[in-house]
Design an enzyme around this catalytic site. Structure first.
Site, mmCIF file in Angstrom:
data_model
loop_
_atom_site.group_PDB
_atom_site.id
_atom_site.type_symbol
_atom_site.label_atom_id
_atom_site.label_comp_id
_atom_site.label_asym_id
_atom_site.label_seq_id
_atom_site.Cartn_x
_atom_site.Cartn_y
_atom_site.Cartn_z
ATOM 1 N N CYS A 128 -42.137 24.478 -1.734
ATOM 2 C CA CYS A 128 -41.351 25.071 -0.732
ATOM 3 C C CYS A 128 -40.010 25.979 -1.581
ATOM 4 O O CYS A 128 -39.832 27.341 -1.443
ATOM 5 C CB CYS A 128 -40.523 24.226 0.167
ATOM 6 S SG CYS A 128 -39.763 23.094 -0.526
ATOM 7 N N CYS A 136 -44.221 24.318 2.425
ATOM 8 C CA CYS A 136 -44.497 23.421 1.240
ATOM 9 C C CYS A 136 -45.856 23.743 0.837
ATOM 10 O O CYS A 136 -46.185 22.880 0.008
ATOM 11 C CB CYS A 136 -43.983 22.084 1.809
ATOM 12 S SG CYS A 136 -42.538 21.779 2.191
ATOM 13 N N LYS A 205 -42.130 10.553 5.461
ATOM 14 C CA LYS A 205 -40.937 11.689 5.348
ATOM 15 C C LYS A 205 -41.124 12.164 6.606
ATOM 16 O O LYS A 205 -41.997 13.013 7.028
ATOM 17 C CB LYS A 205 -41.236 12.618 4.139
ATOM 18 C CG LYS A 205 -40.323 13.836 4.236
ATOM 19 C CD LYS A 205 -40.433 14.811 2.913
ATOM 20 C CE LYS A 205 -39.650 15.822 3.113
ATOM 21 N NZ LYS A 205 -39.580 16.665 2.045
ATOM 22 N N ARG A 215 -31.769 22.597 1.786
ATOM 23 C CA ARG A 215 -32.524 23.727 1.852
ATOM 24 C C ARG A 215 -31.579 25.119 1.569
ATOM 25 O O ARG A 215 -32.027 26.026 0.852
ATOM 26 C CB ARG A 215 -32.932 24.054 3.271
ATOM 27 C CG ARG A 215 -34.138 23.123 3.594
ATOM 28 C CD ARG A 215 -34.650 23.105 5.188
ATOM 29 N NE ARG A 215 -35.717 22.103 5.214
ATOM 30 C CZ ARG A 215 -36.243 21.692 6.374
ATOM 31 N NH1 ARG A 215 -35.921 22.638 7.548
ATOM 32 N NH2 ARG A 215 -36.902 20.734 6.614
ATOM 33 N N ARG A 227 -41.102 22.646 9.695
ATOM 34 C CA ARG A 227 -42.082 21.957 8.806
ATOM 35 C C ARG A 227 -42.757 20.737 9.947
ATOM 36 O O ARG A 227 -43.477 19.847 9.111
ATOM 37 C CB ARG A 227 -41.397 21.186 7.860
ATOM 38 C CG ARG A 227 -40.505 22.056 6.962
ATOM 39 C CD ARG A 227 -40.286 21.444 5.534
ATOM 40 N NE ARG A 227 -39.549 22.172 4.557
ATOM 41 C CZ ARG A 227 -39.204 23.181 4.150
ATOM 42 N NH1 ARG A 227 -40.269 24.146 4.462
ATOM 43 N NH2 ARG A 227 -38.323 23.635 3.350
ATOM 44 N N LYS A 258 -37.527 8.451 4.202
ATOM 45 C CA LYS A 258 -36.739 9.696 4.131
ATOM 46 C C LYS A 258 -36.688 10.358 5.549
ATOM 47 O O LYS A 258 -37.623 10.516 6.088
ATOM 48 C CB LYS A 258 -37.127 10.617 2.837
ATOM 49 C CG LYS A 258 -36.350 11.720 2.964
ATOM 50 C CD LYS A 258 -37.012 12.610 1.817
ATOM 51 C CE LYS A 258 -36.053 14.018 1.926
ATOM 52 N NZ LYS A 258 -36.635 15.157 1.598
ATOM 53 N N SER A 284 -29.423 15.083 2.111
ATOM 54 C CA SER A 284 -28.287 16.034 1.887
ATOM 55 C C SER A 284 -27.342 15.918 3.081
ATOM 56 O O SER A 284 -26.115 16.137 3.044
ATOM 57 C CB SER A 284 -28.782 17.294 1.860
ATOM 58 O OG SER A 284 -29.659 17.591 2.862
ATOM 59 N N TYR A 323 -26.932 11.801 -3.852
ATOM 60 C CA TYR A 323 -26.187 12.686 -4.427
ATOM 61 C C TYR A 323 -24.748 12.218 -4.864
ATOM 62 O O TYR A 323 -24.227 12.702 -6.090
ATOM 63 C CB TYR A 323 -25.839 14.044 -3.464
ATOM 64 C CG TYR A 323 -27.361 14.576 -3.004
ATOM 65 C CD1 TYR A 323 -27.818 15.395 -3.769
ATOM 66 C CD2 TYR A 323 -27.765 14.236 -1.784
ATOM 67 C CE1 TYR A 323 -29.155 16.033 -3.580
ATOM 68 C CE2 TYR A 323 -29.190 14.760 -1.480
ATOM 69 C CZ TYR A 323 -29.551 15.586 -2.321
ATOM 70 O OH TYR A 323 -30.993 16.264 -1.851
HETATM 71 C C1 PBG Z 1 -38.713 19.559 -0.401
HETATM 72 C C2 PBG Z 1 -37.831 18.401 -0.179
HETATM 73 C C3 PBG Z 1 -36.964 18.383 0.896
HETATM 74 C C4 PBG Z 1 -36.147 17.557 0.626
HETATM 75 C C5 PBG Z 1 -36.592 16.713 -0.558
HETATM 76 N N1 PBG Z 1 -37.708 17.585 -0.952
HETATM 77 C C6 PBG Z 1 -36.458 19.502 2.014
HETATM 78 C C7 PBG Z 1 -37.574 19.762 3.075
HETATM 79 O O1 PBG Z 1 -38.415 18.931 3.327
HETATM 80 O O2 PBG Z 1 -37.396 20.583 3.804
HETATM 81 C C8 PBG Z 1 -34.803 17.008 1.527
HETATM 82 C C9 PBG Z 1 -33.637 16.345 0.658
HETATM 83 C C10 PBG Z 1 -32.514 16.421 1.223
HETATM 84 O O3 PBG Z 1 -32.279 16.721 2.443
HETATM 85 O O4 PBG Z 1 -31.496 15.784 0.624
HETATM 86 N N2 PBG Z 1 -40.037 19.537 0.568
#
Ligand code: PBG
Length: 335
Positions: A128, A136, A205, A215, A227, A258, A284, A323
């Site tokens: 992505c 992705c 996930k 993002r 997504r 996650k 995040s 983080y």
């Molecule tokens: C990439 C990815 C994402 C995250 C980790 N790898 C974003 C998404 O899937 O949109 C999110 C990590 C976070 O929010 O800290 N695909």
């Protein structure tokens, strides 16, 4: 099954073991150690670049030289691993920056390995950040509108993983949620001689709104749609267990759930069902929530951060991706 005390004589007093800090320390069931921490970070091209991510105070997009320096702080604090994301100079519809030999991720890995050979580099594998449309995988436009083509994407993911292993990545972590990517990556790695490179799969996930700040940090928001046709529906738990089972069958060495806080039930289920090394990703949005409330003086940042990480450990997580990893490791040193 543990035996539960009855309320009859002698009266069981729960508070006996809570009386002093030393007693509480003696009977504590769960601990957080720096050994369990993974520090996610963002590499961008250039030199001496430190671009703050507005929605994630304390997080920066770093050029390789700066990232190597920051990694030194992680090493000093005792953090064993980082999770690396790349932001390429240019994006296109084939994510060529993701598997370019001299792309931002391989370049950063080589610098990291020169300076900190023991620090584990986990290379995130996804497209992505490298796609002009921010999805992705490869997007095809048909009668039903645009869709992400699962099988055509697998080859690009496998190429990316091999490219990072060649640069020196210690582990690869596919986060794209295409079906069959773990097998495709395992086979490609093995073919190229990287039989010892483990795969940490983002196995369960969810399509989560907690990824918003990421993002922005990774400049990877989808330009259209969302997504939900590849990431999981937050309503589903049985399906999450099936996702993890499949990834393990395909060759995942470690599995991830996650986001973390909104999925503590699944961290527990995944750990108890499979017994595999299980990672929780405090994403995040979880970080941003705590930071925002702490900035207003509404929450104690350190106490709340530790309590949330503890809840992930209690649920069964072996590995904590956060983080705040470097600060947490420093807090643990201070005691
Ligand atoms: C990439 C990815 C994402 C995250 C980790 N790898 C974003 C998404 O899937 O949109 C999110 C990590 C976070 O929010 O800290 N695909």
């Amino acid at each position: 099954m543990p035996a539960y005390p009855s309320a009859s004589f002698p009266a069981y007093r729960m508070r006996r073991l809570r009386r002093t800090p030393m007693l509480r320390r003696l009977v504590a069931e769960t601990r957080i150690s720096a050994d369990q921490l993974v520090w996610p970070c963002f590499a961008r091209p250039g030199r001496r670049q430190r671009r703050p991510v507005p929605t994630m105070p304390g997080v920066f997009q770093l050029s390789p030289d700066e990232l190597v320096r920051e990694a030194g702080r992680a090493v000093e604090a005792g953090v064993p691993a980082l999770l690396l994301f790349g932001i390429p100079a240019a994006k296109d519809e084939r994510a060529s920056g993701a598997y370019a030999r001299n792309g931002i991720v391989p370049q950063t890995i080589r610098s990291l390995k020169r300076e900190h050979p023991d620090l584990l580099v986990i290379a995130d594998v996804c497209l992505c950040e490298y796609m002009s449309h921010g999805h992705c995988g490869i997007v095809r436009t048909g009668a039903g509108g645009p869709r992400v083509d699962n099988d055509a994407t697998l080859d690009l993911l496998a190429r990316s993983a091999v490219c990072y292993a060649e640069a020196g990545a210690d582990l690869v972590a596919p986060s794209d949620m295409m079906d069959g990517r773990v097998r495709a990556i395992r086979e490609a790695l093995d073919r190229q001689g990287f039989t010892d490179t483990p795969i940490l799969s983002y196995a369960a996930k969810f399509a989560s709104s907690f990824y918003g700040p990421f993002r922005e940090a990774a400049e990877s928001a989808p330009r259209f749609g969302d997504r939900r046709s590849y990431q999981m529906d937050p309503r589903n738990a049985e399906e999450a267990v099936r996702e993890v089972a499949l990834d393990i069958a395909e060759g995942a060495d470690l599995v991830m759930v996650k986001p973390a806080l909104a999925c503590l039930d699944l961290i527990h289920r995944v750990k108890t069902t499979f017994g595999y090394p299980t990672a929780a990703y405090a994403v995040s949005g979880e970080y941003a929530m705590i930071k925002a409330a702490a900035e207003r003086g509404w929450l104690d940042e350190r106490a709340v951060t530790m309590e949330t990480l503890l809840s992930m450990r209690r649920a069964g997580a072996d590995i904590l991706i956060t983080y705040a990893a470097i600060e947490v490791a420093q807090w643990l040193r201070e005691g």
